[in-house]
Design a protein around this motif. Sequence first.
Motif, mmCIF file in Angstrom:
data_model
loop_
_atom_site.group_PDB
_atom_site.id
_atom_site.type_symbol
_atom_site.label_atom_id
_atom_site.label_comp_id
_atom_site.label_asym_id
_atom_site.label_seq_id
_atom_site.Cartn_x
_atom_site.Cartn_y
_atom_site.Cartn_z
ATOM 1 N N GLY A 181 -47.163 -24.347 -16.499
ATOM 2 C CA GLY A 181 -46.393 -25.578 -16.355
ATOM 3 C C GLY A 181 -45.357 -25.673 -17.456
ATOM 4 N N THR A 182 -44.730 -26.836 -17.548
ATOM 5 C CA THR A 182 -43.824 -27.057 -18.683
ATOM 6 C C THR A 182 -44.161 -28.411 -19.302
ATOM 7 O OG1 THR A 182 -42.143 -28.063 -17.291
ATOM 8 C CG2 THR A 182 -41.867 -25.727 -17.762
ATOM 9 N N ILE A 183 -43.903 -28.512 -20.580
ATOM 10 C CA ILE A 183 -44.119 -29.761 -21.314
ATOM 11 C C ILE A 183 -42.757 -30.149 -21.881
ATOM 12 C CG2 ILE A 183 -45.315 -30.839 -23.279
ATOM 13 C CD1 ILE A 183 -47.614 -28.786 -22.808
ATOM 14 N N LEU A 184 -42.320 -31.366 -21.515
ATOM 15 C CA LEU A 184 -40.965 -31.807 -21.862
ATOM 16 C C LEU A 184 -40.707 -31.718 -23.365
ATOM 17 C CD1 LEU A 184 -38.362 -33.218 -20.673
ATOM 18 C CD2 LEU A 184 -39.425 -35.370 -21.410
ATOM 19 N N ASN A 185 -39.696 -30.949 -23.728
ATOM 20 C CA ASN A 185 -39.279 -30.838 -25.137
ATOM 21 C C ASN A 185 -40.266 -30.140 -26.060
ATOM 22 O OD1 ASN A 185 -36.760 -31.540 -25.869
ATOM 23 N ND2 ASN A 185 -37.192 -33.729 -26.094
ATOM 24 N N LYS A 186 -41.298 -29.523 -25.489
ATOM 25 C CA LYS A 186 -42.324 -28.875 -26.319
ATOM 26 C C LYS A 186 -41.709 -27.881 -27.309
ATOM 27 C CE LYS A 186 -45.283 -25.632 -24.594
ATOM 28 N NZ LYS A 186 -45.347 -24.415 -25.430
ATOM 29 N N GLY A 187 -40.725 -27.114 -26.826
ATOM 30 C CA GLY A 187 -40.114 -26.105 -27.686
ATOM 31 C C GLY A 187 -39.491 -26.714 -28.934
ATOM 32 N N VAL A 188 -38.808 -27.822 -28.717
ATOM 33 C CA VAL A 188 -38.134 -28.491 -29.843
ATOM 34 C C VAL A 188 -39.185 -29.051 -30.806
ATOM 35 C CG1 VAL A 188 -36.618 -30.418 -30.464
ATOM 36 C CG2 VAL A 188 -36.147 -29.060 -28.402
ATOM 37 N N LEU A 189 -40.193 -29.711 -30.240
ATOM 38 C CA LEU A 189 -41.223 -30.349 -31.072
ATOM 39 C C LEU A 189 -42.060 -29.305 -31.812
ATOM 40 C CD1 LEU A 189 -42.289 -33.075 -28.483
ATOM 41 C CD2 LEU A 189 -40.830 -33.392 -30.499
ATOM 42 N N ASN A 190 -42.433 -28.221 -31.115
ATOM 43 C CA ASN A 190 -43.232 -27.182 -31.774
ATOM 44 C C ASN A 190 -42.455 -26.472 -32.874
ATOM 45 O OD1 ASN A 190 -45.533 -27.708 -30.377
ATOM 46 N ND2 ASN A 190 -45.494 -25.882 -29.095
ATOM 47 N N ASN A 191 -41.159 -26.297 -32.655
ATOM 48 C CA ASN A 191 -40.333 -25.681 -33.695
ATOM 49 C C ASN A 191 -40.310 -26.583 -34.934
ATOM 50 O OD1 ASN A 191 -38.588 -23.816 -34.902
ATOM 51 N ND2 ASN A 191 -36.749 -24.755 -34.005
ATOM 52 N N GLN A 192 -40.170 -27.891 -34.672
ATOM 53 C CA GLN A 192 -40.142 -28.851 -35.787
ATOM 54 C C GLN A 192 -41.494 -28.883 -36.519
ATOM 55 O OE1 GLN A 192 -39.061 -32.980 -34.675
ATOM 56 N NE2 GLN A 192 -40.707 -33.578 -36.073
ATOM 57 N N ILE A 193 -42.584 -28.987 -35.735
ATOM 58 C CA ILE A 193 -43.925 -29.076 -36.341
ATOM 59 C C ILE A 193 -44.240 -27.813 -37.137
ATOM 60 C CG2 ILE A 193 -46.410 -29.068 -35.777
ATOM 61 C CD1 ILE A 193 -45.748 -30.859 -33.354
ATOM 62 N N SER A 194 -44.005 -26.661 -36.508
ATOM 63 C CA SER A 194 -44.341 -25.402 -37.161
ATOM 64 C C SER A 194 -43.491 -25.184 -38.416
ATOM 65 C CB SER A 194 -44.137 -24.255 -36.175
ATOM 66 O OG SER A 194 -44.979 -23.201 -36.501
ATOM 67 N N SER A 195 -42.211 -25.538 -38.343
ATOM 68 C CA SER A 195 -41.332 -25.377 -39.512
ATOM 69 C C SER A 195 -41.839 -26.235 -40.660
ATOM 70 C CB SER A 195 -39.893 -25.786 -39.171
ATOM 71 O OG SER A 195 -39.374 -24.932 -38.186
ATOM 72 N N GLN A 196 -42.205 -27.482 -40.356
ATOM 73 C CA GLN A 196 -42.675 -28.374 -41.420
ATOM 74 C C GLN A 196 -43.981 -27.865 -42.017
ATOM 75 O OE1 GLN A 196 -42.472 -32.069 -39.142
ATOM 76 N NE2 GLN A 196 -40.839 -32.782 -40.494
ATOM 77 N N ILE A 197 -44.876 -27.383 -41.160
ATOM 78 C CA ILE A 197 -46.166 -26.894 -41.671
ATOM 79 C C ILE A 197 -45.971 -25.624 -42.504
ATOM 80 C CG2 ILE A 197 -48.395 -25.900 -40.997
ATOM 81 C CD1 ILE A 197 -48.542 -27.952 -38.751
ATOM 82 N N PHE A 198 -45.171 -24.677 -42.017
ATOM 83 C CA PHE A 198 -44.940 -23.445 -42.788
ATOM 84 C C PHE A 198 -44.277 -23.762 -44.141
ATOM 85 C CE2 PHE A 198 -44.904 -20.616 -38.757
ATOM 86 C CZ PHE A 198 -46.203 -20.185 -38.994
#
Length: 243
Positions: A43-60
């Motif tokens: 499936g797809t999750i709306l804006n997941k790519g943008v949100l995951n990039n943001q979350i992962s960048s902040q965590i790293f």
Amino acid sequence: MKIERKSPLYDGKSKIIFETDHEDLAIQYFKDDATAFNAQKKGTILNKGVLNNQISSQIFRYLEKHGVHSHFVNRISDREMLVKKLKIIPVEVVVRNKAAGSICKRLGLEKGTPFKKPLVEYFFKNDSLGDPLISEGHIEYFQWATSSELNFMKNTALTVNKMLGPCFEKIGLFLVDFKLEFGRTHRGELLLADEITLDGCRLWDTVTGESMDKDRFRFDLGKVDETYREVAVRLNHYFESQL
Ligand code: UDP
């Protein structure tokens, strides 16, 4: 330094890795595509790519600040992260604080059973075999990693757990379990790799116990897009307040 995106090196289920004009660097592109149960559900999750990039960048970034190095270099656009080019070790390292998911089925544990100390498990990254559970012995025997690399991966995973647990607690979420991947640079340096996002963590609301992660997609729990956005907003507030 302007980095130019070249052809894809690897097109995965939720990310694409692109080569760049710099031999040590790659671009990790986050898609909205979501899969579960070894890609049987799509499936797809709306804006997941943008949100995951943001979350992962902040965590790293947070981990780096506290001495845990990863492949993360910079977030260069909404969906793109500049990373060090790595050869991924075919082992998924999972840390569990409470029982959920595959361990409940495998060992007959009740969902939510707390572990007295964090439990580390390893899975062989192999889609056609369904990512089977493996032991430290397998990792060394098949030379997927040396014993010192294995120690490094295990210790890093436990450190990440110690560091992220309190962050999520501050935003009302319990870190139930998560998966990490590692890779080597062409110089042989071992680094934390991939992503740390809702796709690879279980997070339960500390008050209601509700799943605030990819389990909403896996089990059709509803409010999938909203949950990804909600957690990203809460985490963003938390990390901004730490600056
Ligand atoms: N996980 C992941 N990718 C995988 C398998 C698991 O990111 O291919 C994550 C999953 O989101 C959870 C943790 O690793 O946070 C433990 O997953 P588990 O072994 O329980 O497997 P599941 O039942 O979720 O497939």
